[in-house]
Design an enzyme around this catalytic site. Sequence first.
Site, PDB file in Angstrom:
ATOM      1  N   CYS A 105       0.886  -1.161   0.000  1.00 43.37           N
ATOM      2  CA  CYS A 105       0.000   0.000   0.000  1.00 43.37           C
ATOM      3  C   CYS A 105       0.925   1.212   0.000  1.00 43.37           C
ATOM      4  O   CYS A 105       1.894   1.246   0.761  1.00 43.37           O
ATOM      5  CB  CYS A 105      -0.872  -0.019   1.257  1.00 43.37           C
ATOM      6  N   HIS A 241      -3.473   6.971  -3.744  1.00 43.63           N
ATOM      7  CA  HIS A 241      -3.187   6.055  -2.635  1.00 43.63           C
ATOM      8  C   HIS A 241      -3.882   4.721  -2.891  1.00 43.63           C
ATOM      9  O   HIS A 241      -5.112   4.646  -2.899  1.00 43.63           O
ATOM     10  CB  HIS A 241      -3.682   6.673  -1.324  1.00 43.63           C
ATOM     11  N   HIS A 335       4.434   1.880   1.645  1.00 43.96           N
ATOM     12  CA  HIS A 335       4.159   1.933   3.080  1.00 43.96           C
ATOM     13  C   HIS A 335       4.297   0.579   3.775  1.00 43.96           C
ATOM     14  O   HIS A 335       4.788   0.525   4.895  1.00 43.96           O
ATOM     15  CB  HIS A 335       2.741   2.456   3.331  1.00 43.96           C
ATOM     16  N   ASN A 336       3.832  -0.481   3.175  1.00 39.46           N
ATOM     17  CA  ASN A 336       3.821  -1.803   3.814  1.00 39.46           C
ATOM     18  C   ASN A 336       4.755  -2.734   3.053  1.00 39.46           C
ATOM     19  O   ASN A 336       4.358  -3.308   2.036  1.00 39.46           O
ATOM     20  CB  ASN A 336       2.402  -2.402   3.805  1.00 39.46           C
ATOM     21  N   PRO A 384       0.074  11.410   3.355  1.00 39.82           N
ATOM     22  CA  PRO A 384      -1.332  11.800   3.193  1.00 39.82           C
ATOM     23  C   PRO A 384      -2.020  11.966   4.545  1.00 39.82           C
ATOM     24  O   PRO A 384      -1.727  11.245   5.501  1.00 39.82           O
ATOM     25  CB  PRO A 384      -1.930  10.620   2.416  1.00 39.82           C
ATOM     26  N   MET A 387      -9.304  13.425   4.352  1.00 37.29           N
ATOM     27  CA  MET A 387      -9.827  14.196   3.220  1.00 37.29           C
ATOM     28  C   MET A 387     -10.397  15.554   3.621  1.00 37.29           C
ATOM     29  O   MET A 387     -10.896  16.281   2.762  1.00 37.29           O
ATOM     30  CB  MET A 387     -10.892  13.378   2.477  1.00 37.29           C
ATOM     31  N   HIS A 410       3.784   7.399   7.936  1.00 38.45           N
ATOM     32  CA  HIS A 410       3.169   7.185   6.621  1.00 38.45           C
ATOM     33  C   HIS A 410       1.852   7.910   6.440  1.00 38.45           C
ATOM     34  O   HIS A 410       1.292   7.923   5.346  1.00 38.45           O
ATOM     35  CB  HIS A 410       2.953   5.695   6.365  1.00 38.45           C
TER      36      HIS A 410
END
Length: 487
Positions: A105, A241, A335-336, A384, A387, A410
């Site tokens: 991800c 993302h 990220h992972n 990020p 929203m 992250h």
Amino acid sequence: MADKVWRGPLDKLDECRWKIPRSYKQGMRVDGIIYADATMIEQVKGDNAPDQVANVAFLPGIVGHSMAMPDIHWGYGFPIGGVAATDPEEGGVVSPGGVGYDINCGVRLVRTRLREEDVRRDLPGLVAKLFATVPCGVGKGGHIRFSQVEERKLVAEGARYVVRQGYGRPEDLAHTEAGGALEGADPDLVSDRAYQRGAGQCGTLGSGNHFVEVQVVDEVYDEAAAAAFGLAVGSITIMIHSGSRGFGYQICDEYVNSLVKAAQKYQIGLPDRQLACAPVNSPEGQRYLGAMRCAANYAWANRQALMHLVRLAFEEFFKASPAALGMDLVYDVAHNIAKMERHVVGGRERLVCVHRKGATRAFPPGHPELPAEYRHIGQPVIIPGDMGRASYLLVGTPRAMEETFGTTCHGAGRVMSRGQAIRSAHGRDVARRLADHGIIVRGTDWKGLAEEQPAAYKDVNHVVEVVHRAGLSRKVCRMRPLGVIKG
């Protein structure tokens, strides 16, 4: 989810670092370190995630510390935000719990020559165009299709493969972590079921916290770095993302089960079954890494294909080519993931297996893996938020290389479970509140919007401030959301 509050020891080292001493539990091989300030640490204690930091310290061959970034919250095995490196020469292990189910991800940031006034003219129309072009939602298939033979090439070669098929440009690869592919991926180690779940999902967004977001740069902290990345106040950016979809989930699920048996075989004592692992140099460890790399490559191919679709949507909406719109990739980060990297530990360089579970690589200026045009600045670090608030671009630092194996946070990190978020708000209300602030949101269902409401997350401004003050990454600019599509 944990059902108790952390009540173990947390020694304050400075304003951004807290230590769990290895004496806390018999069997810990190293101390735990959590990056947080005094306000945030009280929140961190709330879901007992520090206990997972302590449990990770049991892993054979772990070096340095068991660490967690300020976006820490309870996860599978490792906490989200967890970081650990193991040395194969000292019996170091690899653990799927240190990578996660959504393997690689990650997030990419695209710059443009557009300004805020250009997209404000018809922001609802632009968001609708993106929503119509980018497939979103659980199990949603895409327009980009590959045969079974092509899928095997894709997972072996990652973003390189889809660029060769016309979904992007060669220069995109230079601005992607690892060039968009990990070497050593072995398609033969992936099950038929995983291939079935991944079929038709390259170039799809998925659900949950995945998104495409149109943003505007509203604050610059480092003019030189921002200029190197082609950004200035008022610039329009797009953030993407997503991860490895059902393909990566299936691989993780299968190998977690097999590595439970491997841990028993190698007589590895663990405080949590979810930390199932195998020595990096064992047949079982090598098989997991070979399959995990396939999933990581799938995710990079997926984000590359998604960017291609975003470029198409902008081209059709603005009646101008992506080149004319200046739609260039700033960077893409994972990220992972678990990666073999060289780091100085105990005064000597070692090849270690770095687990980043909900954490971002943050390499410093001068690192040979960085694109030539960024090498004097450092690696772009993309964080990020939710929203309704903001997202950030930072750069990696030497201190991160010294302390955290070149790693920072992250994202914002959840403070509500998805169930809590749904119970606390209705999706229509979330969309209405965001619209009142000039943010247009489209999703496949109202439940998903409720799950991802801003209140479900920590304040990303606070999280980023901690890693900035700790010296793990340095703020470059902040991006405010204008329009978002979600699965």
